[in-house]
Design a protein around this motif. Structure first.
Motif, PDB file in Angstrom:
ATOM      1  N   ILE A  37       0.868  -1.187   0.000  1.00  0.00           N
ATOM      2  CA  ILE A  37       0.000   0.000   0.000  1.00  0.00           C
ATOM      3  C   ILE A  37       0.897   1.226   0.000  1.00  0.00           C
ATOM      4  O   ILE A  37       1.908   1.262   0.714  1.00  0.00           O
ATOM      5  N   ILE A  38       0.512   2.205  -0.808  1.00  0.00           N
ATOM      6  CA  ILE A  38       1.262   3.462  -0.848  1.00  0.00           C
ATOM      7  C   ILE A  38       0.309   4.608  -0.507  1.00  0.00           C
ATOM      8  O   ILE A  38      -0.748   4.750  -1.144  1.00  0.00           O
ATOM      9  N   ILE A  39       0.699   5.375   0.493  1.00  0.00           N
ATOM     10  CA  ILE A  39      -0.058   6.559   0.898  1.00  0.00           C
ATOM     11  C   ILE A  39       0.844   7.757   0.606  1.00  0.00           C
ATOM     12  O   ILE A  39       1.840   7.969   1.315  1.00  0.00           O
ATOM     13  N   GLU A  40       0.505   8.513  -0.421  1.00  0.00           N
ATOM     14  CA  GLU A  40       1.388   9.610  -0.827  1.00  0.00           C
ATOM     15  C   GLU A  40       1.208  10.846   0.069  1.00  0.00           C
ATOM     16  O   GLU A  40       0.331  10.890   0.940  1.00  0.00           O
ATOM     17  N   ASP A  41       2.019  11.848  -0.205  1.00  0.00           N
ATOM     18  CA  ASP A  41       2.023  13.073   0.609  1.00  0.00           C
ATOM     19  C   ASP A  41       0.631  13.706   0.696  1.00  0.00           C
ATOM     20  O   ASP A  41      -0.108  13.766  -0.299  1.00  0.00           O
ATOM     21  N   GLY A  42       0.324  14.217   1.882  1.00  0.00           N
ATOM     22  CA  GLY A  42      -0.874  15.043   2.053  1.00  0.00           C
ATOM     23  C   GLY A  42      -2.190  14.302   2.068  1.00  0.00           C
ATOM     24  O   GLY A  42      -3.256  14.924   2.024  1.00  0.00           O
ATOM     25  N   VAL A  43      -2.144  12.991   2.160  1.00  0.00           N
ATOM     26  CA  VAL A  43      -3.385  12.192   2.125  1.00  0.00           C
ATOM     27  C   VAL A  43      -3.999  12.134   3.522  1.00  0.00           C
ATOM     28  O   VAL A  43      -3.294  12.100   4.535  1.00  0.00           O
ATOM     29  N   TRP A  44      -5.329  12.084   3.574  1.00  0.00           N
ATOM     30  CA  TRP A  44      -6.046  11.852   4.839  1.00  0.00           C
ATOM     31  C   TRP A  44      -6.892  10.588   4.688  1.00  0.00           C
ATOM     32  O   TRP A  44      -7.770  10.529   3.829  1.00  0.00           O
ATOM     33  N   ALA A  57      -2.992   5.576  -2.617  1.00  0.00           N
ATOM     34  CA  ALA A  57      -3.733   6.825  -2.414  1.00  0.00           C
ATOM     35  C   ALA A  57      -2.800   7.922  -2.904  1.00  0.00           C
ATOM     36  O   ALA A  57      -1.808   8.255  -2.227  1.00  0.00           O
ATOM     37  N   PHE A  58      -3.100   8.437  -4.084  1.00  0.00           N
ATOM     38  CA  PHE A  58      -2.218   9.455  -4.668  1.00  0.00           C
ATOM     39  C   PHE A  58      -2.349  10.768  -3.893  1.00  0.00           C
ATOM     40  O   PHE A  58      -3.311  10.976  -3.146  1.00  0.00           O
ATOM     41  N   SER A  59      -1.397  11.644  -4.134  1.00  0.00           N
ATOM     42  CA  SER A  59      -1.178  12.789  -3.245  1.00  0.00           C
ATOM     43  C   SER A  59      -2.433  13.606  -2.983  1.00  0.00           C
ATOM     44  O   SER A  59      -3.217  13.878  -3.891  1.00  0.00           O
ATOM     45  N   HIS A  60      -2.622  13.960  -1.699  1.00  0.00           N
ATOM     46  CA  HIS A  60      -3.691  14.850  -1.246  1.00  0.00           C
ATOM     47  C   HIS A  60      -5.096  14.295  -1.453  1.00  0.00           C
ATOM     48  O   HIS A  60      -6.070  15.040  -1.395  1.00  0.00           O
ATOM     49  N   SER A  61      -5.203  13.009  -1.678  1.00  0.00           N
ATOM     50  CA  SER A  61      -6.546  12.422  -1.732  1.00  0.00           C
ATOM     51  C   SER A  61      -7.079  12.243  -0.313  1.00  0.00           C
ATOM     52  O   SER A  61      -6.324  12.280   0.663  1.00  0.00           O
ATOM     53  N   VAL A  62      -8.400  12.064  -0.207  1.00  0.00           N
ATOM     54  CA  VAL A  62      -9.071  11.876   1.081  1.00  0.00           C
ATOM     55  C   VAL A  62      -9.979  10.657   0.961  1.00  0.00           C
ATOM     56  O   VAL A  62     -10.726  10.520  -0.022  1.00  0.00           O
ATOM     57  N   SER A  75      -5.283  11.706  -7.184  1.00  0.00           N
ATOM     58  CA  SER A  75      -4.771  12.887  -6.510  1.00  0.00           C
ATOM     59  C   SER A  75      -5.883  13.924  -6.312  1.00  0.00           C
ATOM     60  O   SER A  75      -6.635  14.208  -7.248  1.00  0.00           O
ATOM     61  N   TYR A  76      -5.990  14.443  -5.094  1.00  0.00           N
ATOM     62  CA  TYR A  76      -6.962  15.489  -4.713  1.00  0.00           C
ATOM     63  C   TYR A  76      -8.420  15.006  -4.772  1.00  0.00           C
ATOM     64  O   TYR A  76      -9.339  15.797  -4.603  1.00  0.00           O
ATOM     65  N   THR A  89     -13.761  16.987  -5.421  1.00  0.00           N
ATOM     66  CA  THR A  89     -12.335  17.281  -5.575  1.00  0.00           C
ATOM     67  C   THR A  89     -11.918  18.216  -4.444  1.00  0.00           C
ATOM     68  O   THR A  89     -12.658  19.161  -4.115  1.00  0.00           O
ATOM     69  N   ARG A  90     -10.788  17.927  -3.871  1.00  0.00           N
ATOM     70  CA  ARG A  90     -10.306  18.700  -2.732  1.00  0.00           C
ATOM     71  C   ARG A  90      -9.625  19.980  -3.211  1.00  0.00           C
ATOM     72  O   ARG A  90      -8.793  19.945  -4.108  1.00  0.00           O
ATOM     73  N   THR A  91      -9.999  21.088  -2.580  1.00  0.00           N
ATOM     74  CA  THR A  91      -9.249  22.321  -2.795  1.00  0.00           C
ATOM     75  C   THR A  91      -8.613  22.690  -1.463  1.00  0.00           C
ATOM     76  O   THR A  91      -9.258  22.565  -0.414  1.00  0.00           O
ATOM     77  N   ILE A  92      -7.380  23.103  -1.504  1.00  0.00           N
ATOM     78  CA  ILE A  92      -6.662  23.469  -0.284  1.00  0.00           C
ATOM     79  C   ILE A  92      -6.420  24.967  -0.306  1.00  0.00           C
ATOM     80  O   ILE A  92      -5.768  25.490  -1.211  1.00  0.00           O
ATOM     81  N   LYS A  93      -7.013  25.636   0.712  1.00  0.00           N
ATOM     82  CA  LYS A  93      -6.855  27.093   0.817  1.00  0.00           C
ATOM     83  C   LYS A  93      -5.853  27.388   1.911  1.00  0.00           C
ATOM     84  O   LYS A  93      -5.960  26.830   2.996  1.00  0.00           O
ATOM     85  N   PRO A  94      -4.901  28.254   1.639  1.00  0.00           N
ATOM     86  CA  PRO A  94      -3.886  28.542   2.658  1.00  0.00           C
ATOM     87  C   PRO A  94      -4.490  29.248   3.877  1.00  0.00           C
ATOM     88  O   PRO A  94      -5.488  29.914   3.771  1.00  0.00           O
TER      89      PRO A  94
END
Ligand SMILES: CC(C)(COP(=O)(O)OP(=O)(O)OC[C@H]1O[C@@H](n2cnc3c(N)ncnc32)[C@H](O)[C@@H]1OP(=O)(O)O)[C@@H](O)C(=O)NCCC(=O)NCCS
Length: 94
Positions: A37-44, A57-62, A75-76, A89-94
Motif C-alpha cells: 500500500i502506498i499513501i502519498e504526501d498530504g493524504v487523509w 492513495a495518490f497525493s492529497h486524496s481523502v 490525486s486530490y 475534488t479537494r481544494t486546499i486554501k492557505p
C-alpha cells in the motif's frame, strides 16, 4: 512482510486499517496474497476507513470515515462509500 509506504503530512485517523493481506478464495488453502500500500504526501485516511491490498492513495486524496478503498484514489479526490467512489475534488486554501 509487505510494505506500507507513507508520505509526509499524512493523517491516518482513529481505527483506520491499511490492509495489505488478501486470501485466494479460489484455493482450498486460502493462500496469502499480499500487496503493498502506498499513501502519498498530504493524504487523509478517515476514521475506520479501510485501504485494501495494492492500493495507492495518490497525493492529497481523502478517504472519508468508514469508506472502503478497493481502487486507487486519484490525486486530490475525496472518496466516499463502500466501495469508495469519487465524491468531490479537494481544494486546499492557505
Ligand atoms: C464527516 C464527513 C463524513 C462529512 O462528510 P459529508 O457528510 O459527506 O459532508 P458533506 O459532503 O455533506 O459536506 C458538507 C460541506 O462540508 C464540507 N466538509 C465536510 N467535511 C469536511 C472536512 N473534513 N473538511 C472540510 N470541509 C468539509 C464539504 O466540503 C461540504 O461543503 P460544500 O457544501 O461547500 O460542498 C467527512 O468529512 C469525513 O469522513 N471526515 C473524516 C472524519 C474523521 O475521520 N475524523 C477523524 C478525525 S482525527
Amino acid at each position: 512482510m509487505t510494505d506500507v509506504n507513507i508520505g509526509s503530512h499524512v493523517c491516518i485517523s482513529q481505527g483506520a486499517m491499511l490492509c495489505t493481506g488478501n486470501h485466494n478464495y479460489s484455493s482450498p488453502g486460502f493462500e496469502l496474497i499480499a500487496r503493498p500500500i502506498i499513501i502519498e504526501d498530504g493524504v487523509w485516511i478517515g476514521a475506520k476507513a479501510l485501504v485494501g491490498p495494492g492500493i495507492t492513495a495518490f497525493s492529497h486524496s481523502v478517504l472519508t470515515a468508514g469508506s472502503i478503498a478497493t481502487k486507487n484514489l486519484d490525486s486530490y479526490g475525496i472518496y466516499q462509500g463502500n466501495p469508495a467512489m469519487l465524491a468531490k475534488t479537494r481544494t486546499i486554501k492557505p
